[in-house]
Design a protein around this motif. Sequence first.
Motif, short mmCIF file in Angstrom:
data_model
loop_
_atom_site.label_atom_id
_atom_site.label_comp_id
_atom_site.label_asym_id
_atom_site.label_seq_id
_atom_site.Cartn_x
_atom_site.Cartn_y
_atom_site.Cartn_z
N SER A 193 2.42 -1.07 -10.28
CA SER A 193 1.51 -1.92 -11.31
C SER A 193 0.88 -2.90 -10.57
O SER A 193 -0.55 -3.18 -10.65
CB SER A 193 2.34 -2.35 -12.50
N GLU B 189 -5.06 3.90 -6.89
CA GLU B 189 -4.40 4.57 -7.81
C GLU B 189 -3.21 5.18 -7.44
O GLU B 189 -2.97 6.28 -7.04
CB GLU B 189 -5.19 5.71 -8.55
N ARG C 266 -1.81 -1.55 -8.08
CA ARG C 266 -2.90 -0.98 -8.69
C ARG C 266 -3.78 -2.26 -9.13
O ARG C 266 -5.05 -2.32 -8.87
CB ARG C 266 -2.51 -0.43 -10.09
N ARG C 267 -3.28 -3.44 -9.65
CA ARG C 267 -3.81 -4.46 -10.13
C ARG C 267 -4.59 -5.36 -8.93
O ARG C 267 -5.83 -5.57 -8.87
CB ARG C 267 -3.08 -5.36 -10.85
N ARG D 285 0.71 6.45 -8.11
CA ARG D 285 1.50 7.18 -9.11
C ARG D 285 2.87 7.34 -8.66
O ARG D 285 3.26 6.96 -7.47
CB ARG D 285 1.10 8.79 -9.12
N MET E 132 2.78 6.61 -15.66
CA MET E 132 2.22 6.54 -14.20
C MET E 132 2.92 7.52 -13.44
O MET E 132 2.70 7.66 -12.24
CB MET E 132 2.74 5.18 -13.44
#
Length: 275
Positions: free
Chosen positions: A115, A124, A118-119, A126, A222
């Motif tokens: 997370s 992206e 990603r931010r 996973r 995710m």
Amino acid sequence: MENVLDSPYTDLERPPLSQAALNRALVRPGGLWSSLTVTERTGSTNADLAQLARDGAREGAVLIAELQLAGRGRLGRAWTAPPRAGLTFSMLLRPAVPPARQGWVTLLVALAAASAVRRLAGVEVRLKWPNDLLVGELKLAGVLAERAEGAVVVGMGLNVSVRAEELPVPTATSLVLSEAECADRDPLLRAVLREVESHYRDWVAADGDADACGLRSAYLGMSATVGRDVRVELPGERVLRGVATGVDAAGHLVVRTGDGEQTLSVGDVVHVRPA
């Protein structure tokens, strides 16, 4: 052995982490993180922190190594990265939740890191059950949780500025190779630890119930494993083929085969691969 200071990359290219700055940013009254220590080199941050746990260290101790000489992942697999090219660190946690639910610690830390990346980095990421962060099918990071004297030591290795020629295996990648918007280790580490704290606080407050705190639904959102045909390699060269249908309340992987559903713990599995 190579000295960090002998690296061919300058401090401008791969700057050192500041222990003082990290402590000022992350250690606060009532917060999870009690101390952050940056060491130039060590064998294994997990092994060092496990010893501190045996010596009675407080929950929330974090040990970060600029160079790790004997890093390892699950089942003793090696984890290597050039000096200052990644984030290699371990966290000491003492989760006051039922033992049957503590298997979620690995998944929680992986989710928090994904997370944050990603931010902050715009990549992206996973999650491959149980402990890998992927970009596409390539491994960006790994998580290893180990028990130590009633505590759980959770280590992470995240490739940040590793170049293609420095990758230990062709199935790995880094943030730089993934064209990340941020490849600065300091804000990345701060973001990961803040995200871990947020998820961990919610999970402990829910007595380890991954559904009540939203952890399971966030993880599944995710997941790069659930919903796919998988080939699960088991000890003794056994192989299980089926569809990964979910993760249960204990954090175990659920696989539907022709003989019905099977539930697999981390200790049951050697590898999980796409079929």
